[in-house]
Design a protein around this motif. Structure first.
Motif, PDB file in Angstrom:
ATOM      1  N   SER A  61     -21.950 -10.827  36.526  1.00  0.00           N
ATOM      2  CA  SER A  61     -21.911 -11.702  37.698  1.00  0.00           C
ATOM      3  C   SER A  61     -21.102 -11.063  38.829  1.00  0.00           C
ATOM      4  CB  SER A  61     -21.280 -13.050  37.330  1.00  0.00           C
ATOM      5  OG  SER A  61     -22.005 -13.688  36.302  1.00  0.00           O
ATOM      6  N   ASP A  62     -21.406 -11.488  40.044  1.00  0.00           N
ATOM      7  CA  ASP A  62     -20.648 -11.054  41.219  1.00  0.00           C
ATOM      8  C   ASP A  62     -20.017 -12.303  41.824  1.00  0.00           C
ATOM      9  OD1 ASP A  62     -19.741 -10.185  43.707  1.00  0.00           O
ATOM     10  OD2 ASP A  62     -21.358  -8.727  43.928  1.00  0.00           O
ATOM     11  N   LEU A  63     -18.829 -12.636  41.351  1.00  0.00           N
ATOM     12  CA  LEU A  63     -18.200 -13.897  41.734  1.00  0.00           C
ATOM     13  C   LEU A  63     -17.879 -13.973  43.227  1.00  0.00           C
ATOM     14  CD1 LEU A  63     -17.215 -16.622  40.753  1.00  0.00           C
ATOM     15  CD2 LEU A  63     -15.068 -15.543  40.054  1.00  0.00           C
ATOM     16  N   PRO A  64     -17.336 -12.923  43.855  1.00  0.00           N
ATOM     17  CA  PRO A  64     -17.054 -13.046  45.295  1.00  0.00           C
ATOM     18  C   PRO A  64     -18.313 -13.233  46.145  1.00  0.00           C
ATOM     19  CG  PRO A  64     -15.783 -11.248  44.326  1.00  0.00           C
ATOM     20  CD  PRO A  64     -16.781 -11.682  43.289  1.00  0.00           C
ATOM     21  N   ALA A  65     -19.437 -12.652  45.725  1.00  0.00           N
ATOM     22  CA  ALA A  65     -20.666 -12.745  46.514  1.00  0.00           C
ATOM     23  C   ALA A  65     -21.432 -14.034  46.256  1.00  0.00           C
ATOM     24  CB  ALA A  65     -21.567 -11.546  46.211  1.00  0.00           C
ATOM     25  N   TRP A  66     -21.221 -14.645  45.127  1.00  0.00           N
ATOM     26  CA  TRP A  66     -22.020 -15.804  44.698  1.00  0.00           C
ATOM     27  C   TRP A  66     -22.033 -16.928  45.739  1.00  0.00           C
ATOM     28  CZ3 TRP A  66     -21.957 -17.055  38.785  1.00  0.00           C
ATOM     29  CH2 TRP A  66     -22.945 -17.983  38.466  1.00  0.00           C
ATOM     30  N   PRO A  67     -20.884 -17.329  46.304  1.00  0.00           N
ATOM     31  CA  PRO A  67     -20.934 -18.405  47.307  1.00  0.00           C
ATOM     32  C   PRO A  67     -21.836 -18.069  48.497  1.00  0.00           C
ATOM     33  CG  PRO A  67     -18.683 -18.066  46.551  1.00  0.00           C
ATOM     34  CD  PRO A  67     -19.494 -16.930  46.002  1.00  0.00           C
ATOM     35  N   HIS A  68     -21.890 -16.799  48.884  1.00  0.00           N
ATOM     36  CA  HIS A  68     -22.749 -16.405  50.004  1.00  0.00           C
ATOM     37  C   HIS A  68     -24.223 -16.572  49.640  1.00  0.00           C
ATOM     38  CE1 HIS A  68     -19.212 -14.956  52.083  1.00  0.00           C
ATOM     39  NE2 HIS A  68     -18.905 -14.193  51.042  1.00  0.00           N
ATOM     40  N   ALA A  69     -24.561 -16.284  48.381  1.00  0.00           N
ATOM     41  CA  ALA A  69     -25.937 -16.509  47.931  1.00  0.00           C
ATOM     42  C   ALA A  69     -26.295 -17.989  48.003  1.00  0.00           C
ATOM     43  CB  ALA A  69     -26.109 -15.985  46.507  1.00  0.00           C
ATOM     44  N   GLU A 116     -37.450 -14.886  47.235  1.00  0.00           N
ATOM     45  CA  GLU A 116     -36.399 -14.121  47.916  1.00  0.00           C
ATOM     46  C   GLU A 116     -35.213 -13.916  47.003  1.00  0.00           C
ATOM     47  OE1 GLU A 116     -35.543 -15.221  51.982  1.00  0.00           O
ATOM     48  OE2 GLU A 116     -33.404 -14.791  51.715  1.00  0.00           O
ATOM     49  N   LEU A 117     -34.568 -12.760  47.136  1.00  0.00           N
ATOM     50  CA  LEU A 117     -33.276 -12.509  46.515  1.00  0.00           C
ATOM     51  C   LEU A 117     -32.204 -12.850  47.553  1.00  0.00           C
ATOM     52  CD1 LEU A 117     -35.286 -10.824  44.750  1.00  0.00           C
ATOM     53  CD2 LEU A 117     -33.413  -9.216  44.363  1.00  0.00           C
ATOM     54  N   PRO A 118     -31.522 -13.988  47.408  1.00  0.00           N
ATOM     55  CA  PRO A 118     -30.581 -14.429  48.437  1.00  0.00           C
ATOM     56  C   PRO A 118     -29.237 -13.712  48.389  1.00  0.00           C
ATOM     57  CG  PRO A 118     -30.611 -15.996  46.652  1.00  0.00           C
ATOM     58  CD  PRO A 118     -31.674 -14.983  46.334  1.00  0.00           C
ATOM     59  N   GLY A 119     -29.055 -12.856  47.393  1.00  0.00           N
ATOM     60  CA  GLY A 119     -27.796 -12.141  47.244  1.00  0.00           C
ATOM     61  C   GLY A 119     -27.303 -12.248  45.821  1.00  0.00           C
ATOM     62  N   ILE A 159     -10.635 -16.783  43.967  1.00  0.00           N
ATOM     63  CA  ILE A 159      -9.297 -16.536  44.494  1.00  0.00           C
ATOM     64  C   ILE A 159      -8.398 -16.043  43.353  1.00  0.00           C
ATOM     65  CG2 ILE A 159      -7.271 -17.594  45.557  1.00  0.00           C
ATOM     66  CD1 ILE A 159      -9.181 -19.633  46.829  1.00  0.00           C
ATOM     67  N   PRO A 160      -7.679 -14.946  43.522  1.00  0.00           N
ATOM     68  CA  PRO A 160      -6.806 -14.456  42.450  1.00  0.00           C
ATOM     69  C   PRO A 160      -5.849 -15.535  41.963  1.00  0.00           C
ATOM     70  CG  PRO A 160      -6.948 -12.854  44.225  1.00  0.00           C
ATOM     71  CD  PRO A 160      -7.637 -14.094  44.711  1.00  0.00           C
ATOM     72  N   GLU A 161      -5.567 -15.509  40.685  1.00  0.00           N
ATOM     73  CA  GLU A 161      -4.707 -16.514  40.071  1.00  0.00           C
ATOM     74  C   GLU A 161      -3.351 -16.580  40.753  1.00  0.00           C
ATOM     75  OE1 GLU A 161      -3.682 -19.618  37.777  1.00  0.00           O
ATOM     76  OE2 GLU A 161      -5.645 -18.623  37.683  1.00  0.00           O
ATOM     77  N   SER A 162      -2.847 -15.425  41.167  1.00  0.00           N
ATOM     78  CA  SER A 162      -1.522 -15.410  41.804  1.00  0.00           C
ATOM     79  C   SER A 162      -1.531 -16.198  43.108  1.00  0.00           C
ATOM     80  CB  SER A 162      -1.095 -13.967  42.071  1.00  0.00           C
ATOM     81  OG  SER A 162      -2.027 -13.309  42.925  1.00  0.00           O
ATOM     82  N   LEU A 163      -2.647 -16.140  43.837  1.00  0.00           N
ATOM     83  CA  LEU A 163      -2.732 -16.886  45.082  1.00  0.00           C
ATOM     84  C   LEU A 163      -2.991 -18.362  44.822  1.00  0.00           C
ATOM     85  CD1 LEU A 163      -4.785 -14.429  47.314  1.00  0.00           C
ATOM     86  CD2 LEU A 163      -2.315 -14.797  47.272  1.00  0.00           C
ATOM     87  N   ARG A 164      -3.800 -18.645  43.787  1.00  0.00           N
ATOM     88  CA  ARG A 164      -4.091 -20.048  43.477  1.00  0.00           C
ATOM     89  C   ARG A 164      -2.828 -20.806  43.084  1.00  0.00           C
ATOM     90  NH1 ARG A 164      -8.458 -20.163  39.018  1.00  0.00           N
ATOM     91  NH2 ARG A 164      -8.562 -17.922  39.127  1.00  0.00           N
TER      92      ARG A 164
END
Length: 249
Positions: free
Chosen positions: A188-196, A144-147, A235-240
């Motif tokens: 890479s798709d950093l925002p999507a990676w945790p969902h995968a 499976e491709l989990p994302g 998370i954007p550096e400014s928010l971190r």
């Protein structure tokens, strides 16, 4: 034996190749032997094939390629009669984009002659996968491709146990890494990676054995921790850097 094959469950093994600490997996069925990823060079492939012959008494019949990076696909040229399963992006890498794969390998100081021998024998996958179940004889595995995450097309291989009391094994490719931080690059798709990773955890469950593309075998807690690390990185550096409750600059 050329490599040290770690037994993870009945008929399920993996080894860590010396070059780049790449993991390749083995699932042994009554009729077929599935290899998960293939290393880089013809010599690695030959050693893997020899070892699997000793371990199973048979040849590699099927190969699942988790993503398009050279250290996971080029060794597939050493398994000429095997049926290849991979995402569509891997098919492109092994055909029209093979020059980019070669350049990537050389940037990591792979031996040019060995890389060119691998490329001379490489062929497109037989089956393009988004999700599939393979019957190996007496056991099945799920592809499976989990994302998107490490790439935009990472594939995982889920191996349920055939012996009561043993654990599900999930081969994660480079969606999970243990020997270094996750490899994040332009593809890479950093925002999507945790969902995968959430999907991987759902596929394997809390008690599964998770096999990273590089490094030691891990558990669900490790995968959750890596997911949280990736969330923080997205998370954007400014928010971190902003104190809680303060506006982002």
């Amino acid at each position: 034996m050329h490599y040290d094959w770690e037994e993870l469950s009945d008929g399920v093994r993996r080894c860590r190749l010396p070059f780049l600490d790449v993991t390749v997996g083995l699932v042994h069925g009554e009729h077929k032997n599935l290899l998960i990823d293939s290393g880089t060079t013809p010599s690695e492939a030959s050693r893997i094939a020899d070892d699997i012959g000793v371990l199973t008494g048979g040849a590699v019949t099927d190969v699942a390629l988790t993503h398009h990076h050279f250290d996971h696909i080029l060794g597939s040229s050493g398994f000429g009669t095997a049926v290849l399963y991979a995402p569509a992006a891997v098919a492109r890498a092994m055909t029209t984009h093979i020059g980019q794969v070669r350049a990537h390998a050389l940037r990591y100081r792979a031996d040019p002659e060995s890389v060119d021998r691998a490329i001379a024998g490489i062929r497109a996958p037989d089956h393009i996968v988004t999700a599939a179940d393979l019957d190996l004889g007496g056991r099945s595995v799920h592809l499976e491709l989990p994302g998107p995450g490490h790439t935009d097309h990472d594939m995982v291989v889920v191996v349920p146990p055939v012996v009561p009391g043993q654990q599900t094994v999930v081969f994660c490719g480079d969606l999970v890494e243990e020997s270094a931080d996750p490899a994040i690059d332009a593809g890479s798709d950093l925002p999507a990676w945790p969902h995968a990773l959430d999907r991987i955890l759902a596929l394997g469950g809390p008690d599964a054995v998770y096999v990273p593309g590089h490094g030691a075998v891990v558990d669900a807690a490790f995968v959750r921790a890596q997911r949280d690390w990736l969330v923080a990185r997205s998370i954007p550096e400014s928010l971190r850097s902003s104190p809680p409750g303060s506006p982002a600059s």
